[in-house]
Design an enzyme around this catalytic site. Structure first.
Site, PDB file in Angstrom:
ATOM      1  N   GLY A  82       1.175  -1.151  -0.128  1.00 44.71           N
ATOM      2  CA  GLY A  82      -0.241   0.242  -0.191  1.00 44.71           C
ATOM      3  C   GLY A  82       0.440   1.690   0.421  1.00 44.71           C
ATOM      4  O   GLY A  82       0.784   2.232  -1.174  1.00 44.71           O
ATOM      5  N   ASN A 105      -8.254   3.642   8.228  1.00 45.01           N
ATOM      6  CA  ASN A 105      -7.396   2.873   8.841  1.00 45.01           C
ATOM      7  C   ASN A 105      -7.938   2.643  10.444  1.00 45.01           C
ATOM      8  O   ASN A 105      -8.120   2.664  11.869  1.00 45.01           O
ATOM      9  CB  ASN A 105      -6.116   2.636   8.582  1.00 45.01           C
ATOM     10  CG  ASN A 105      -6.073   4.027   8.878  1.00 45.01           C
ATOM     11  OD1 ASN A 105      -5.762   4.809   8.717  1.00 45.01           O
ATOM     12  ND2 ASN A 105      -4.682   3.760   9.260  1.00 45.01           N
ATOM     13  N   SER A 134      -3.476  -3.437  -0.332  1.00 47.09           N
ATOM     14  CA  SER A 134      -2.350  -3.670   0.353  1.00 47.09           C
ATOM     15  C   SER A 134      -3.240  -5.548   0.472  1.00 47.09           C
ATOM     16  O   SER A 134      -3.750  -5.344   0.997  1.00 47.09           O
ATOM     17  CB  SER A 134      -2.062  -3.123   1.295  1.00 47.09           C
ATOM     18  OG  SER A 134      -0.806  -4.317   1.730  1.00 47.09           O
ATOM     19  N   THR A 146      12.401  -7.594 -10.365  1.00 43.32           N
ATOM     20  CA  THR A 146      12.137  -8.823 -10.720  1.00 43.32           C
ATOM     21  C   THR A 146      11.468  -8.992  -9.686  1.00 43.32           C
ATOM     22  O   THR A 146      10.275  -8.922  -8.321  1.00 43.32           O
ATOM     23  CB  THR A 146      12.843 -10.162 -10.051  1.00 43.32           C
ATOM     24  OG1 THR A 146      13.956  -9.623 -10.904  1.00 43.32           O
ATOM     25  CG2 THR A 146      12.696 -10.981 -10.263  1.00 43.32           C
ATOM     26  N   CYS A 149       1.087   2.028  12.992  1.00 40.82           N
ATOM     27  CA  CYS A 149       2.296   2.489  12.847  1.00 40.82           C
ATOM     28  C   CYS A 149       2.466   3.284  14.213  1.00 40.82           C
ATOM     29  O   CYS A 149       4.460   3.829  14.738  1.00 40.82           O
ATOM     30  CB  CYS A 149       2.376   3.837  11.234  1.00 40.82           C
ATOM     31  SG  CYS A 149       1.845   3.083  10.112  1.00 40.82           S
TER      32      CYS A 149
HETATM   33  C1  LIG Z   1      -4.982   3.381   4.858  1.00 45.11           C
HETATM   34  C2  LIG Z   1      -3.800   2.235   4.959  1.00 45.11           C
HETATM   35  N1  LIG Z   1      -2.935   3.198   3.705  1.00 45.11           N
HETATM   36  C3  LIG Z   1      -1.868   2.095   3.003  1.00 45.11           C
HETATM   37  C4  LIG Z   1      -1.032   1.446   4.120  1.00 45.11           C
HETATM   38  C5  LIG Z   1       0.198   0.646   4.282  1.00 45.11           C
HETATM   39  O1  LIG Z   1       0.227  -0.138   3.536  1.00 45.11           O
HETATM   40  P1  LIG Z   1       1.316  -1.277   3.546  1.00 45.11           P
HETATM   41  O2  LIG Z   1       1.284  -1.692   4.794  1.00 45.11           O
HETATM   42  O3  LIG Z   1       0.841  -2.822   2.136  1.00 45.11           O
HETATM   43  O4  LIG Z   1       2.338  -0.184   3.398  1.00 45.11           O
HETATM   44  C6  LIG Z   1      -1.866   0.631   5.470  1.00 45.11           C
HETATM   45  C7  LIG Z   1      -1.617  -0.260   6.586  1.00 45.11           C
HETATM   46  O5  LIG Z   1      -1.139   0.363   7.800  1.00 45.11           O
HETATM   47  C8  LIG Z   1      -3.239   1.635   5.623  1.00 45.11           C
HETATM   48  O6  LIG Z   1      -3.889   1.453   6.452  1.00 45.11           O
END
Ligand SMILES: Cc1ncc(COP(=O)(O)O)c(C=O)c1O
Length: 391
Positions: free
Chosen positions: A76, A156, A204, A242, A330
């Protein structure tokens, strides 16, 4: 799901999900028996190439796209970065104004900060108290030099599902490129690129029972993104390196399965989530965060009066065998209040008490009964121990 995972109650599916049996089975052959490099012309390579193109077709079908509108990425974060940077580069002669929201994931927000340092102007729309962005607010923010609108499909932290169809329609009317981060939505609610009328969409795999470190970017034809990662020319020269063939095969199987099962899993999860929310809301001084109606089926999120930091609650839940989080993978260990709640108007103190419980189809009614038993007890305990290190 294996017994090992079942011992604990895993309720942090918005952070990541366990790989499904189907996704795992789809991946395994490409680690060993069919390990070839898809760019090679001998049979090992061609087998891998076939898997890649079959996966592309499955991902495209699951979101209503054409096969050649799907690009594989590392997840993502990369998809968001690619979409935003590329539109910036592609359209900088038309203008340098980008509209997004204050509740985006950092994969979008930090990327926009980088763009700002390069001379782009960023407008971040603030949501209402439910985490919603109105089409009228977007309309008002549009300028003659707006080149990109990037708004997430579902949040999220608070689980709000945004009105992407209406927001995308505003972008289309003004002929502005529209990107949506659908990382939390795909595989959980119907996500169809044509219905949403988006130009770019990020996925993702690990959020829908696929593996980590793999994702996709949908880029609508005739939009032609400039190459993002340069090198050997994979992904039609736009994203070199790759390909992660096992990961891609796993992602395709997981998305196919998830999208197909939405009509069954969504009502199942809604029922579990509502049972959890009903009980939790009986605790005095508890509030639901996010939209009470338009929210992801398995997503419950709360703030609590009298809890100075949710880390205490999360730790005690963990001791009781329940995995939940504050709302952002995060920032789980940070003392910073989630930026999403601050943008929604919660003050710093209450935002710090945020708790997210995100379910998947592997959760059971017994799991909810256990959470419903433990959470009220834990909240009481933390409220009584206010002088603890985080209390
Ligand atoms: C809304 C949103 N966007 C992007 C991401 C990032 O995705 P990835 O963990 O695959 O880099 C997340 C992951 O927590 C997410 O919740």
């Amino acid at each position: 799901m294996s017994e090992k995972i079942r011992e604990r109650i895993y309720a942090d599916n918005a952070a990541t999900t366990p790989v499904s049996e189907k996704a795992l089975a789809a991946m395994l052959p490409y680690f060993r028996e069919r390990f070839g490099n898809p760019s090679a012309i001998y049979s090992y390579g061609q087998e891998a190439k076939k898997a890649l193109e079959h996966s592309r077709g499955a991902v495209a079908k699951a979101i209503g796209a054409l096969n050649n509108e799907i690009y594989f990425t590392s997840g993502g974060t990369e998809s968001d970065n690619w979409a935003i940077h590329s539109v910036g580069a592609l359209k900088s002669s038309k203008g340098k104004h980008i509209i997004s929201t204050a509740i985006e994931h950092n994969a979008v927000l930090r990327t926009l900060e980088t763009m700002q340092a390069q001379g782009y102007e960023i407008t971040l729309l603030n949501p209402d108290k439910n985490g919603q962005i109105a089409a009228e607010a977007l309309e008002r923010a549009i300028r003659h030099d707006t080149i990109l609108i990037s708004i997430m499909t579902a949040n999220n932290v608070v689980g709000t599902v945004l009105p992407i169809e209406a927001l995308g329609a505003v972008a289309r009317r003004h002929n502005i490129i529209f990107h949506t981060d659908a990382v939390q939505a795909a595989g959980h609610i119907p996500v169809t690129v044509r219905a949403l009328s988006v130009d770019l969409l990020s996925l993702s795999a690990h959020k829908f029972h696929g593996p980590k470190g793999v994702g996709a970017l949908f880029s609508k034809i005739p939009l032609t993104l400039p190459p993002y990662i340069t090198g050997g020319g994979q992904e039609k020269g736009r994203r070199s390196g790759t390909e992660n063939v096992p990961g891609i095969a796993g992602m395709a199987a997981a998305l196919e399965e998830g999208a197909e099962n939405v009509p069954h899993t969504a009502p199942y999860l809604r029922a579990l989530r509502d049972k959890l929310m009903d009980r939790t809301l009986k605790i005095p001084g508890v509030y639901v965060t996010g939209d009470p109606v338009n929210r992801l089926p398995g997503h419950a999120s709360f703030v609590f009066e009298g809890i100075r930091h949710s880390a205490h609650v999360i730790t005690l839940l963990n001791e009781a065998g329940i995995c939940a989080s504050s709302g952002s993978a995060c920032s789980a260990s940070s003392t910073e209040a989630p930026h999403v709640l601050r943008a929604m108007g919660y003050d710093e103190e209450i935002a710090r008490s945020a708790l997210r419980i995100s379910l998947s189809q592997y959760n059971t009614e017994q799991d909810i009964d256990r959470i419903n038993e433990e959470l009220p007890r834990i909240i009481r305990e933390v409220r009584h121990k206010k002088d603890g290190p985080l209390g």
